[in-house]
Design a protein around this motif. Structure first.
Motif, PDB file in Angstrom:
ATOM      1  N   TYR A  21       0.817  -1.211   0.000  1.00  0.00           N
ATOM      2  CA  TYR A  21       0.000   0.000   0.000  1.00  0.00           C
ATOM      3  C   TYR A  21       0.857   1.270   0.000  1.00  0.00           C
ATOM      4  O   TYR A  21       0.401   2.321  -0.420  1.00  0.00           O
ATOM      5  N   LEU A  22       2.063   1.154   0.487  1.00  0.00           N
ATOM      6  CA  LEU A  22       2.931   2.323   0.591  1.00  0.00           C
ATOM      7  C   LEU A  22       3.879   2.475  -0.600  1.00  0.00           C
ATOM      8  O   LEU A  22       4.643   3.424  -0.654  1.00  0.00           O
ATOM      9  N   ALA A  42      10.272  11.464  16.812  1.00  0.00           N
ATOM     10  CA  ALA A  42       9.379  10.548  17.525  1.00  0.00           C
ATOM     11  C   ALA A  42       8.110  11.259  17.987  1.00  0.00           C
ATOM     12  O   ALA A  42       7.006  10.738  17.831  1.00  0.00           O
ATOM     13  N   SER A  43       8.262  12.454  18.547  1.00  0.00           N
ATOM     14  CA  SER A  43       7.087  13.204  19.009  1.00  0.00           C
ATOM     15  C   SER A  43       6.175  13.552  17.834  1.00  0.00           C
ATOM     16  O   SER A  43       4.958  13.422  17.922  1.00  0.00           O
ATOM     17  N   GLY A  44       6.779  13.998  16.743  1.00  0.00           N
ATOM     18  CA  GLY A  44       5.985  14.334  15.556  1.00  0.00           C
ATOM     19  C   GLY A  44       5.276  13.123  14.989  1.00  0.00           C
ATOM     20  O   GLY A  44       4.101  13.189  14.610  1.00  0.00           O
ATOM     21  N   ALA A  45       5.978  12.005  14.930  1.00  0.00           N
ATOM     22  CA  ALA A  45       5.368  10.784  14.397  1.00  0.00           C
ATOM     23  C   ALA A  45       4.228  10.305  15.284  1.00  0.00           C
ATOM     24  O   ALA A  45       3.186   9.865  14.787  1.00  0.00           O
ATOM     25  N   PHE A  46       4.407  10.398  16.597  1.00  0.00           N
ATOM     26  CA  PHE A  46       3.362   9.980  17.523  1.00  0.00           C
ATOM     27  C   PHE A  46       2.126  10.868  17.364  1.00  0.00           C
ATOM     28  O   PHE A  46       0.998  10.381  17.341  1.00  0.00           O
ATOM     29  N   GLY A  47       2.349  12.171  17.224  1.00  0.00           N
ATOM     30  CA  GLY A  47       1.237  13.092  17.013  1.00  0.00           C
ATOM     31  C   GLY A  47       0.517  12.830  15.695  1.00  0.00           C
ATOM     32  O   GLY A  47      -0.716  12.806  15.640  1.00  0.00           O
ATOM     33  N   VAL A  48       1.276  12.604  14.626  1.00  0.00           N
ATOM     34  CA  VAL A  48       0.676  12.329  13.310  1.00  0.00           C
ATOM     35  C   VAL A  48      -0.104  11.021  13.357  1.00  0.00           C
ATOM     36  O   VAL A  48      -1.236  10.933  12.858  1.00  0.00           O
ATOM     37  N   GLY A  49       0.485   9.995  13.945  1.00  0.00           N
ATOM     38  CA  GLY A  49      -0.198   8.703  14.025  1.00  0.00           C
ATOM     39  C   GLY A  49      -1.491   8.767  14.822  1.00  0.00           C
ATOM     40  O   GLY A  49      -2.509   8.215  14.411  1.00  0.00           O
ATOM     41  N   LEU A  50      -1.452   9.463  15.960  1.00  0.00           N
ATOM     42  CA  LEU A  50      -2.682   9.593  16.753  1.00  0.00           C
ATOM     43  C   LEU A  50      -3.727  10.443  16.034  1.00  0.00           C
ATOM     44  O   LEU A  50      -4.923  10.186  16.144  1.00  0.00           O
ATOM     45  N   PHE A  51      -3.269  11.452  15.313  1.00  0.00           N
ATOM     46  CA  PHE A  51      -4.207  12.290  14.559  1.00  0.00           C
ATOM     47  C   PHE A  51      -4.995  11.446  13.563  1.00  0.00           C
ATOM     48  O   PHE A  51      -6.222  11.533  13.493  1.00  0.00           O
ATOM     49  N   PHE A  52      -4.309  10.604  12.808  1.00  0.00           N
ATOM     50  CA  PHE A  52      -4.997   9.799  11.796  1.00  0.00           C
ATOM     51  C   PHE A  52      -5.649   8.546  12.357  1.00  0.00           C
ATOM     52  O   PHE A  52      -6.481   7.935  11.693  1.00  0.00           O
ATOM     53  N   ALA A  53      -5.306   8.157  13.570  1.00  0.00           N
ATOM     54  CA  ALA A  53      -5.941   6.983  14.177  1.00  0.00           C
ATOM     55  C   ALA A  53      -7.430   7.210  14.392  1.00  0.00           C
ATOM     56  O   ALA A  53      -8.217   6.263  14.385  1.00  0.00           O
ATOM     57  N   ILE A  62      -1.855   5.202   4.840  1.00  0.00           N
ATOM     58  CA  ILE A  62      -1.429   5.990   3.683  1.00  0.00           C
ATOM     59  C   ILE A  62      -1.447   7.474   4.023  1.00  0.00           C
ATOM     60  O   ILE A  62      -0.505   8.210   3.690  1.00  0.00           O
ATOM     61  N   PHE A  63      -2.495   7.935   4.688  1.00  0.00           N
ATOM     62  CA  PHE A  63      -2.557   9.338   5.094  1.00  0.00           C
ATOM     63  C   PHE A  63      -1.444   9.673   6.083  1.00  0.00           C
ATOM     64  O   PHE A  63      -0.804  10.722   5.984  1.00  0.00           O
ATOM     65  N   SER A  64      -1.223   8.782   7.029  1.00  0.00           N
ATOM     66  CA  SER A  64      -0.176   8.984   8.016  1.00  0.00           C
ATOM     67  C   SER A  64       1.202   9.018   7.347  1.00  0.00           C
ATOM     68  O   SER A  64       2.058   9.833   7.710  1.00  0.00           O
ATOM     69  N   THR A  65       1.407   8.165   6.374  1.00  0.00           N
ATOM     70  CA  THR A  65       2.673   8.141   5.648  1.00  0.00           C
ATOM     71  C   THR A  65       2.891   9.439   4.892  1.00  0.00           C
ATOM     72  O   THR A  65       3.989  10.009   4.922  1.00  0.00           O
ATOM     73  N   ALA A  66       1.860   9.920   4.218  1.00  0.00           N
ATOM     74  CA  ALA A  66       1.983  11.158   3.443  1.00  0.00           C
ATOM     75  C   ALA A  66       2.359  12.332   4.345  1.00  0.00           C
ATOM     76  O   ALA A  66       3.261  13.120   4.020  1.00  0.00           O
ATOM     77  N   VAL A  67       1.708  12.454   5.478  1.00  0.00           N
ATOM     78  CA  VAL A  67       1.995  13.571   6.377  1.00  0.00           C
ATOM     79  C   VAL A  67       3.357  13.387   7.053  1.00  0.00           C
ATOM     80  O   VAL A  67       4.082  14.356   7.268  1.00  0.00           O
ATOM     81  N   PRO A  76       8.109   4.739  10.505  1.00  0.00           N
ATOM     82  CA  PRO A  76       7.577   3.520  11.131  1.00  0.00           C
ATOM     83  C   PRO A  76       6.760   3.800  12.392  1.00  0.00           C
ATOM     84  O   PRO A  76       5.741   3.152  12.627  1.00  0.00           O
ATOM     85  N   LEU A  77       7.190   4.748  13.196  1.00  0.00           N
ATOM     86  CA  LEU A  77       6.436   5.073  14.412  1.00  0.00           C
ATOM     87  C   LEU A  77       5.088   5.695  14.075  1.00  0.00           C
ATOM     88  O   LEU A  77       4.083   5.410  14.719  1.00  0.00           O
ATOM     89  N   SER A  78       5.060   6.512  13.045  1.00  0.00           N
ATOM     90  CA  SER A  78       3.801   7.118  12.613  1.00  0.00           C
ATOM     91  C   SER A  78       2.807   6.047  12.157  1.00  0.00           C
ATOM     92  O   SER A  78       1.628   6.086  12.506  1.00  0.00           O
ATOM     93  N   ILE A  79       3.309   5.092  11.403  1.00  0.00           N
ATOM     94  CA  ILE A  79       2.444   4.007  10.909  1.00  0.00           C
ATOM     95  C   ILE A  79       2.001   3.112  12.063  1.00  0.00           C
ATOM     96  O   ILE A  79       0.828   2.717  12.142  1.00  0.00           O
TER      97      ILE A  79
END
Length: 169
Positions: A21-22, A42-53, A62-67, A76-79
């Motif tokens: 998918y990626l 790490a902080s940014g990835a955690f925030g992005v991942g939680l935002f799209f969760a 896919i959205f998390s990867t793009a951002v 990887p942490l974002s995903i």
């Protein structure tokens, strides 16, 4: 400490690059900044991942990867963080988002039974849809920001503790 903990549970970068998918991101996934693990990424990835969760859509990865690519945070942490909402946790999380939306809109909480069908989804968008989508948007922003600042604080705190331990030793 957070770095060791996160690295232990983070998906392998080769597996992420080979995810079917990626693959649409092609050479963008080869940016080395997407694979570094430091406080900012790490902080940014955690925030992005939680935002799209909290987005009630398929393919949140896919959205998390793009951002993550745009903001150059740890991919990887974002995903991995997106998977907080998995098939087991989605019902209570999304029901909580619906309750938040109903509270903000001031509407009465409707009793409903979930059915996995397109007709139920089409009918529900008119009744519970506005409260549900608003609740998802509010939870998405709230927990994304909270996740970013929480992990940033935990990271800073653990570094300060390590410095103090080194200083006293």
């Amino acid at each position: 400490m957070p770095k060791k903990f996160i690295r232990r549970y983070m998906p392998d970068h080769k597996a992420v690059k080979e995810n079917r998918y990626l693959k649409v991101f092609g050479k963008l996934l080869h940016d080395p900044n997407l694979w570094h693990l430091n406080r900012r990424s790490a902080s940014g990835a955690f925030g992005v991942g939680l935002f799209f969760a909290f987005w009630p859509v398929p393919f949140q990865m896919i959205f998390s990867t793009a951002v993550a690519i745009i903001f150059r945070v740890n991919l990887p942490l974002s995903i991995a963080t997106v998977w907080i909402t998995n098939p087991l946790t989605m019902p209570p999380i999304f029901y909580g988002a619906y309750l938040v939306g109903s509270t903000v809109l001031g509407t009465e909480v409707d009793k409903f039974t979930f059915e996995l069908s397109w007709t139920w989804l089409a009918e529900s968008l008119g009744t519970i849809g506005p409260a549900f989508l608003l609740g998802c948007a509010i939870c998405s922003v709230f927990f994304g920001v909270l996740g970013y600042f929480s992990l940033d604080w935990v990271w800073r705190y653990s570094v300060m503790r390590a410095w103090k331990a080194r200083k006293s030793a």
